[in-house]
Design an enzyme around this catalytic site. Structure first.
Site, mmCIF file in Angstrom:
data_model
loop_
_atom_site.group_PDB
_atom_site.id
_atom_site.type_symbol
_atom_site.label_atom_id
_atom_site.label_comp_id
_atom_site.label_asym_id
_atom_site.label_seq_id
_atom_site.Cartn_x
_atom_site.Cartn_y
_atom_site.Cartn_z
ATOM 1 C CB THR A 125 -0.898 0.194 1.311
ATOM 2 O OG1 THR A 125 -1.488 1.275 1.353
ATOM 3 C CG2 THR A 125 -0.278 -0.298 2.350
ATOM 4 C CG ASP A 126 -0.973 4.919 -0.917
ATOM 5 O OD1 ASP A 126 -1.653 4.404 -0.024
ATOM 6 O OD2 ASP A 126 -1.609 5.974 -1.394
ATOM 7 C CD GLU A 127 -2.907 3.529 4.632
ATOM 8 O OE1 GLU A 127 -2.838 3.431 5.900
ATOM 9 O OE2 GLU A 127 -4.314 3.642 4.115
ATOM 10 C CE1 TYR A 153 -3.530 -2.554 6.096
ATOM 11 C CE2 TYR A 153 -3.133 -0.265 5.505
ATOM 12 C CZ TYR A 153 -3.137 -1.487 5.182
ATOM 13 O OH TYR A 153 -3.390 -1.728 3.827
ATOM 14 C CE LYS A 157 -0.154 -4.459 3.267
ATOM 15 N NZ LYS A 157 -0.828 -5.774 2.358
ATOM 16 C CE LYS A 192 -11.008 -1.100 4.939
ATOM 17 N NZ LYS A 192 -10.740 -2.199 4.374
ATOM 18 N N PRO A 208 -20.187 10.072 8.843
ATOM 19 C CG PRO A 208 -19.465 8.137 10.120
ATOM 20 C CD PRO A 208 -20.493 8.575 9.146
#
Ligand code: NAD
Ligand code: TDX
Length: 339
Positions: A125-127, A153, A157, A192, A208
């Site tokens: 992931t780009d995270e 998270y 990864k 999500k 929210p």
């Protein structure tokens, strides 16, 4: 060609299975999935009876089960989608993220070493790059951007990515890694942002939005992600990382407003709630490498993809209504009731 797709009962993995069966009808596809809260067998109902598809319920951390599967099926390729994938859940309970995302990945790669494979592809992931400032639109994540994670998270990864690169260097395992931006599309779990907002709007529930809704994500239609992974499997260089993203940066609040407009619901449903802890400000991928090396370009424009996605959620209400009627409600109350 036999390909094991782990996490194939989840959002992106299932879309990848559909893509592969359609575009490579000569492949045998085996889905290995633990069926956690995020895995849904009904998602795979249309392919279950195909002679070249098989579903196996197992945990990627279960070494014996994984080795047994490799011994009996002799896969050529493994694509690892299996993961705990929700940042908010990782903030509540990191443990299972470390177990599945790190240990599980190492068990799969050990099986690859023991039985031999042509390719192990790690879906990352780009995270893993952390975040970019909102006021620097000139900055993007490249494959050389240092890993700088924010949440349990993304840390799990990034750990898996480092292990995959280590297995390549140390054992010569033929590994590739892709780091994609935020996906959207059919079968996206309603915890999500996009599916949650669609479901709440359809049920006239508050939407929210964390903080001021100014955080930016770089959205990609899920099929474009699947196509990119397929290309990496065909033509990607082993030991390499490929970023995947289509230059489609949007603020959360703007996404939510588009969804409300498309559904004919009032903006008064928007409710600003307490921000996510450690909330990443902006993600933005530079996809130059995958474009120039493999010729990948996204095909679905956001304006079309979001319409297709909303239409899918309208036409497949039973899929997501079943999910939000079960244990998901306990999660929702825990995460949102006092926010
Ligand atoms: P998801 O949560 O929808 O699906 C995850 C799947 O993995 C589920 O079917 C679940 O049952 C399975 N799983 C979980 N733990 C398992 C275990 N121990 N053993 C076997 N199966 C297990 O996730 P997703 O959004 O489809 O993401 C898939 C992958 O893509 C993840 O690795 C994620 O990090 C990565 N990714 C996601 C996005 C995104 O926007 N969703 C973007 C970039 C990368
Ligand atoms: O209720 C919400 N309100 C809200 O404002 C939720 C669930 C999210 N948000 C915000 C947080 C983020 O800025 O929307 C943005 C998107 O949130 P998520 O859908 O939770 O995605 P994100 O945290 O960006 O992570 C996703 O993209 C990268 C996937 O869940 C990861 O698996 C992937 O690696």
């Amino acid at each position: 060609m036999t390909i094991i797709v782990t996490g194939g009962a989840g959002f992106i993995g299932s879309n990848f299975i559909f893509y592969t069966l359609k575009n490579h009808p000569e492949y045998r596809v085996i889905c290995l999935d633990k069926l956690t809260y995020a895995g849904n067998l009904s998602t795979l109902k249309d392919v279950m009876d195909k002679p070249n598809f098989k579903f196996v319920k197992a945990d990627i951390c279960d070494r014996e089960a994984v080795y047994d599967l490799f011994e009996s099926e002799k896969p050529d390729v493994v694509v690892n989608f299996a993961a705990e994938s929700h940042v908010d859940r990782s903030i509540e309970s990191p443990d299972v993220f470390l177990r599945t995302n790190i240990i599980g990945t190492s068990v799969l790669m050990d099986a690859c070493r023991k039985y031999g494979i042509v390719r192990f592809h790690q879906v990352s992931t780009d995270e893993v790059y952390g975040d970019l400032p909102i006021d620097r639109p000139d900055l993007f994540f490249t494959e050389e951007t240092p890993l700088h994670t924010s949440s349990p998270y993304s840390s799990s990864k990034a750990s898996a990515d480092l292990l995959a690169l280590a297995y390549h260097r140390t054992y010569g395992l033929p590994v590739t890694i892709s780091r994609c931006s935020n996906n959207y599309g059919p079968y996206h779990f309603p915890e999500k942002l996009i599916p949650l907002m669609i479901a709440n709007a359809l049920n006239d529930k508050p939407l929210p939005v964390y903080g001021k809704g100014e955080n930016i994500r770089d959205w990609l239609y899920v099929e474009d992600h699947c196509k990119a992974i397929d290309l990496i499997l065909q033509k990607g260089r082993v030991g390499e990382v490929y970023n995947i993203g289509g230059h489609n940066e949007m603020r959360n609040i703007d996404i939510v407003k588009i969804i409300l407009k498309e559904l004919g619901k009032p903006e008064s449903l928007i409710t600003f709630v307490t921000d996510r802890k450690g909330h990443d400000l902006r993600y933005a991928i530079d996809p130059t490498k995958i474009h120039s090396e493999l010729g990948w370009l996204p095909e679905t424009k956001f304006a079309d993809g979001i319409k297709k996605t909303i239409k899918w959620y309208l036409e497949n209400r039973s899929w997501w209504e079943e999910i939000i009627s079960g244990e998901y409600m306990d999660y929702y109350d825990k995460m949102y009731s006092n926010r």
